[in-house]
Write a protein that holds these residues in place. Structure first.
Motif, short mmCIF file in Angstrom:
data_model
loop_
_atom_site.label_atom_id
_atom_site.label_comp_id
_atom_site.label_asym_id
_atom_site.label_seq_id
_atom_site.Cartn_x
_atom_site.Cartn_y
_atom_site.Cartn_z
N PRO A 292 -67.22 -101.30 -78.72
CA PRO A 292 -68.06 -100.64 -78.04
C PRO A 292 -69.45 -100.85 -77.98
O PRO A 292 -69.99 -101.37 -79.16
CB PRO A 292 -68.10 -99.20 -78.52
CG PRO A 292 -66.61 -99.02 -79.20
CD PRO A 292 -66.32 -100.58 -79.85
N VAL A 293 -70.29 -101.08 -77.16
CA VAL A 293 -71.66 -101.39 -77.00
C VAL A 293 -72.56 -100.34 -76.33
O VAL A 293 -71.84 -99.54 -75.65
CB VAL A 293 -72.09 -102.63 -76.17
CG1 VAL A 293 -71.30 -103.90 -77.11
CG2 VAL A 293 -71.54 -102.72 -74.68
N LEU A 294 -73.76 -100.30 -76.73
CA LEU A 294 -74.49 -99.41 -75.99
C LEU A 294 -75.61 -100.12 -74.98
O LEU A 294 -75.91 -101.17 -75.28
CB LEU A 294 -75.65 -98.68 -77.03
CG LEU A 294 -76.66 -97.80 -76.71
CD1 LEU A 294 -76.36 -96.59 -75.97
CD2 LEU A 294 -77.82 -97.58 -77.77
N GLY A 295 -75.64 -99.31 -73.87
CA GLY A 295 -76.30 -99.95 -72.84
C GLY A 295 -77.49 -98.86 -72.29
O GLY A 295 -77.02 -97.91 -72.24
N LEU A 296 -78.65 -99.35 -72.40
CA LEU A 296 -79.62 -98.44 -71.90
C LEU A 296 -80.30 -98.88 -70.62
O LEU A 296 -80.87 -100.13 -70.41
CB LEU A 296 -80.76 -98.46 -72.99
CG LEU A 296 -80.23 -97.97 -74.44
CD1 LEU A 296 -81.37 -98.30 -75.51
CD2 LEU A 296 -80.00 -96.66 -74.51
N LEU B 20 -77.46 -88.81 -57.03
CA LEU B 20 -76.85 -89.11 -58.19
C LEU B 20 -77.13 -88.00 -59.29
O LEU B 20 -78.30 -87.98 -59.26
CB LEU B 20 -77.10 -90.58 -58.59
CG LEU B 20 -76.55 -91.66 -57.80
CD1 LEU B 20 -77.14 -93.01 -58.49
CD2 LEU B 20 -74.92 -91.54 -57.44
N SER B 21 -76.26 -87.52 -59.84
CA SER B 21 -76.39 -86.72 -61.01
C SER B 21 -77.13 -87.75 -62.27
O SER B 21 -76.67 -88.94 -62.29
CB SER B 21 -75.22 -85.89 -61.56
OG SER B 21 -74.30 -86.79 -62.05
N GLY B 22 -77.71 -87.17 -63.26
CA GLY B 22 -78.30 -88.19 -64.18
C GLY B 22 -76.87 -88.82 -65.03
O GLY B 22 -77.03 -90.03 -65.17
N GLU B 23 -75.80 -88.15 -65.08
CA GLU B 23 -74.61 -88.65 -65.79
C GLU B 23 -73.94 -89.87 -64.82
O GLU B 23 -73.61 -90.82 -65.34
CB GLU B 23 -73.48 -87.59 -66.10
CG GLU B 23 -73.73 -86.95 -67.11
CD GLU B 23 -75.07 -85.58 -66.73
OE1 GLU B 23 -75.19 -85.51 -65.59
OE2 GLU B 23 -75.79 -85.17 -67.71
N GLU B 24 -73.89 -89.79 -63.42
CA GLU B 24 -73.46 -90.50 -62.59
C GLU B 24 -74.41 -91.98 -62.54
O GLU B 24 -73.76 -93.11 -62.52
CB GLU B 24 -73.04 -90.11 -61.05
CG GLU B 24 -72.57 -91.04 -60.18
CD GLU B 24 -71.34 -91.55 -60.62
OE1 GLU B 24 -70.66 -92.39 -60.02
OE2 GLU B 24 -70.65 -90.95 -61.65
N GLU B 25 -75.66 -91.56 -62.51
CA GLU B 25 -76.60 -92.68 -62.80
C GLU B 25 -76.35 -93.59 -64.01
O GLU B 25 -76.40 -94.74 -63.92
CB GLU B 25 -78.13 -92.11 -62.62
CG GLU B 25 -79.21 -93.05 -62.41
CD GLU B 25 -80.43 -92.68 -62.21
OE1 GLU B 25 -81.35 -93.37 -62.63
OE2 GLU B 25 -80.69 -91.38 -62.39
N ALA B 26 -76.24 -92.77 -65.13
CA ALA B 26 -76.03 -93.51 -66.33
C ALA B 26 -74.65 -94.45 -66.43
O ALA B 26 -74.58 -95.48 -66.74
CB ALA B 26 -75.75 -92.44 -67.50
N ARG B 27 -73.44 -93.75 -65.57
CA ARG B 27 -72.43 -94.63 -65.56
C ARG B 27 -72.49 -95.78 -64.59
O ARG B 27 -72.00 -96.79 -64.86
CB ARG B 27 -71.20 -93.66 -64.88
CG ARG B 27 -69.80 -94.14 -65.01
CD ARG B 27 -68.76 -93.31 -64.55
NE ARG B 27 -68.94 -93.27 -62.97
CZ ARG B 27 -68.40 -94.03 -62.09
NH1 ARG B 27 -67.90 -95.41 -62.76
NH2 ARG B 27 -68.68 -94.19 -60.96
N LEU B 28 -73.17 -95.56 -63.65
CA LEU B 28 -73.49 -96.68 -62.72
C LEU B 28 -74.25 -97.94 -63.42
O LEU B 28 -74.08 -98.81 -63.15
CB LEU B 28 -73.87 -96.32 -61.41
CG LEU B 28 -72.98 -95.48 -60.38
CD1 LEU B 28 -73.75 -95.00 -59.12
CD2 LEU B 28 -71.76 -96.20 -60.20
N CYS B 29 -75.29 -97.34 -63.99
CA CYS B 29 -76.07 -98.37 -64.76
C CYS B 29 -75.38 -99.13 -65.88
O CYS B 29 -75.51 -100.47 -65.80
CB CYS B 29 -77.17 -97.57 -65.48
SG CYS B 29 -78.52 -97.07 -64.63
N PHE B 30 -74.41 -98.29 -66.66
CA PHE B 30 -73.53 -98.91 -67.71
C PHE B 30 -72.80 -99.79 -66.84
O PHE B 30 -72.57 -101.22 -67.34
CB PHE B 30 -72.94 -98.04 -68.41
CG PHE B 30 -72.06 -98.70 -69.55
CD1 PHE B 30 -72.65 -99.30 -70.73
CD2 PHE B 30 -70.71 -99.06 -69.57
CE1 PHE B 30 -71.98 -99.96 -71.72
CE2 PHE B 30 -70.13 -99.69 -70.34
CZ PHE B 30 -70.67 -100.32 -71.44
N LEU B 31 -72.16 -99.75 -65.82
CA LEU B 31 -71.12 -100.37 -65.30
C LEU B 31 -71.99 -101.71 -64.64
O LEU B 31 -71.20 -103.07 -64.61
CB LEU B 31 -70.42 -99.74 -64.11
CG LEU B 31 -69.48 -98.83 -64.41
CD1 LEU B 31 -68.94 -97.93 -63.19
CD2 LEU B 31 -68.10 -99.24 -65.05
#
Length: 176
Positions: free
Chosen positions: A133-137, A110-121
């Motif tokens: 809108p909400v922020l997920g970390l 995973l790229s960092g951005e794809e990892e971030a997208r999957l984490c948020f999903l």
């Protein structure tokens, strides 16, 4: 209702996870099996730039054990995802090739951005986020992922090379 048995390998910076679930058409996930082994690859990658031979051998042994447990559940679909440590290691692609042979399945780096997208999903699936809108970390061993979105869309994602294992390796604090 028919279900699909899905196995997911999360090959991360601190640990390797295996989760097997029965997924229904309605999106209900029923856990079948969870396994985790701590490897702390991210600490070594931060310290040396790569995965040392002994840690790579440990990673291969771990995936072999996870594969045996996974096979016993009879999955219909197998997905393997690698994150920051294998993304950043100078020998990460060679280790991924070894892991693919053990799994007899491709490993998606995973790229960092794809990892971030999957984490948020994943966060959005588990927590009602509403219309605003909400922020997920997600702070992992090798990176920090951030996503902003609503119940209907992912608006923005970012990944930063900041994680617990990475810091331990870069700062030289603590043993694995």
């Amino acid at each position: 209702m028919p279900t699909v048995r899905v196995a997911v390998y999360d090959l991360g910076s601190s640990s390797f996870h295996l989760m097997v679930v029965d997924a229904s058409r309605e999106g209900l996930l029923t856990p079948v099996l969870r396994r985790r082994s701590f490897l702390h690859l991210g600490t070594e990658v931060a310290r040396t730039g790569g995965v040392p031979a002994d840690r790579a051998a440990s990673a291969v042994r771990t995936v072999r054990r996870l594969r045996v447990a996974c096979d016993e559940t009879g999955p219909d679909v197998v997905v393997a995802l690698a994150t920051a440590a294998l993304r950043d290691a100078d020998n990460g692609s060679r280790l991924i090739t070894r892991l693919e042979r053990v799994l007899d399945n491709p490993v998606t780096l995973l790229s960092g951005e794809e990892e971030a997208r999957l984490c948020f999903l994943g966060q959005r699936a588990g927590v009602w986020v509403g219309e605003d809108p909400v922020l997920g970390l997600d702070l992992g061993g090798g990176s920090l992922e951030a996503g902003i979105g609503t119940v209907d869309e992912v608006i923005a994602v970012a990944s930063v090379a900041l994680g617990t294992a990475r810091l331990r390796g870069e700062l030289g604090t603590g043993e694995c």
